[in-house]
Scaffold this active site. Structure first.
Site, mmCIF file in Angstrom:
data_model
loop_
_atom_site.group_PDB
_atom_site.id
_atom_site.type_symbol
_atom_site.label_atom_id
_atom_site.label_comp_id
_atom_site.label_asym_id
_atom_site.label_seq_id
_atom_site.Cartn_x
_atom_site.Cartn_y
_atom_site.Cartn_z
ATOM 1 N N LYS A 49 -63.751 -19.491 -4.139
ATOM 2 C CA LYS A 49 -62.306 -19.265 -5.019
ATOM 3 C C LYS A 49 -62.190 -17.778 -6.285
ATOM 4 C CE LYS A 49 -59.263 -22.241 -2.416
ATOM 5 N NZ LYS A 49 -59.327 -24.292 -2.388
ATOM 6 N N GLN A 93 -58.437 -28.746 -6.064
ATOM 7 C CA GLN A 93 -59.128 -28.662 -5.080
ATOM 8 C C GLN A 93 -58.425 -29.714 -4.427
ATOM 9 O OE1 GLN A 93 -60.526 -25.807 -3.467
ATOM 10 N NE2 GLN A 93 -60.790 -26.899 -1.802
ATOM 11 N N ASP A 116 -50.902 -23.442 -5.123
ATOM 12 C CA ASP A 116 -51.187 -23.935 -3.188
ATOM 13 C C ASP A 116 -49.568 -24.292 -2.489
ATOM 14 O OD1 ASP A 116 -53.687 -23.883 -3.361
ATOM 15 O OD2 ASP A 116 -53.882 -26.117 -3.486
#
Ligand code: NAP
Length: 284
Positions: A49, A93, A116
């Site tokens: 990422k 994460q 997200d």
């Protein structure tokens, strides 16, 4: 006749190039990631990422905490990042190590920076048919279907898997595209009865070969989200022989996977635009 492949690498590269162009027009954008613990897969995902962000001109801001970090410390970091003007997007994460409450961490992220799309506000917006920040993998799936001009209005769509990350949000996006959507899961009795009816079949289970060729309707469009590490390498949830029956299918690797990171970058730009007031965030 074998199905045509839906190439995620090519589309993802195009989207990343578009994002890079947009980033050049905007004030500097920061994507803060929070990695707790030593899970090797999570370390790999974070480095991918970061690399992808750097390539399009987004600044990755790396926060790493030991596995035994207390819940309050993680929440305090999230709150600092919420208040930090250089941070446009926050990505904890997942999964977090045992002992940390993921739901609380997600809830602590400012919904405007929730890149997200997991925060209950953004999940609720999607449920209400007002997509705001939407999880990246479902967005990637919809982009692949749009690229191939797969008709969704009135189509029978079947989603296998009901996770908050893939199954549920993609089912909502398909519903908004006016598909008739069924959601299957581990308690579904006679899975093939549903999958055989699908014009569009999305499989997000995490079990190699859970959908075989005999479970796919002739000419169906099949999106295989699964990523399973086997002795034969990375394979999806759909048996490769399904390509003999489907009209279009995503390869694994090279289908949905590359799309996820591309859509994460697009979401980061979206969050930055919300933050700078270039897009109106609902209710702010
Ligand atoms: P998850 O949270 O483990 O959810 C799996 C879902 O599959 C659950 O809803 C489960 O049902 C259902 N399920 C399990 N066994 C089943 C069976 N035999 N028949 C029907 N449904 C069954 O997984 P996830 O996070 O959604 O991920 C799914 C897969 O996609 C994994 O392989 C993951 O690595 C991959 N993935 C790929 C990307 C990408 O970028 N390509 C992104 C995210 C995930 P219950 O709810 O009843 O338990």
């Amino acid at each position: 006749m074998a199905a045509a492949l839906m190439d995620g690498r090519e589309l993802a590269a195009r989207i990343r190039a578009e994002v890079a162009e947009e980033v050049r027009e905007l004030p500097p954008i920061g994507l803060a990631t929070i990695l707790v613990g030593d899970d090797p897969a999570s370390h790999l995902y974070i480095s991918l990422k970061h690399k992808a962000a750097e390539e399009v001109g987004i600044r990755p801001i790396d926060h790493r905490l030991p596995a035994d970090t207390a819940q309050d410390e993680v929440l305090a970091l999230v709150r600092r990042l919420n208040a930090d003007g250089e941070v446009d997007a926050i990505l904890p994460q997942l999964p977090l190590p045992d002992g940390l409450d993921e739901a609380l961490v997600i809830l602590a992220v400012d919904a405007v920076k929730d890149v997200d799309g997991f925060h209950p506000f953004n999940a609720g917006q999607l449920y209400l048919g007002r997509p705001t920040l939407v999880p990246a993998t479902p967005l990637g799936i919809m982009a692949l279907l749009a690229e191939q001009q797969v008709p969704l209005d009135g189509a029978r769509a079947v989603v296998v898997g009901r996770s908050d990350i893939v199954g549920k949000p993609v089912a909502h996006l398909l519903l908004q595209a006016n598909a008739t959507v069924s959601i299957c899961h581990s308690h579904t009795d006679d899975l093939a009865r549903y999958t055989l009816d699908a014009d569009v079949l999305v499989v997000a289970v995490g079990s190699a070969g859970v959908v075989g060729a005999d479970m796919v309707k002739q000419g169906a469009v099949v999106v295989d989200v699964g990523q399973n590490q086997t002795e034969a390498g990375l394979v999806g949830d759909v048996d490769p022989s399904a390509a003999d029956v489907a009209s279009l299918i995503t390869p694994v690797p090279g289908g949905v996977g590359p799309m996820t990171i591309a859509m994460l970058l697009r979401n980061t730009v979206r969050a930055a635009k919300y933050g700078h007031g270039l897009l109106a965030f609902p209710g702010r």
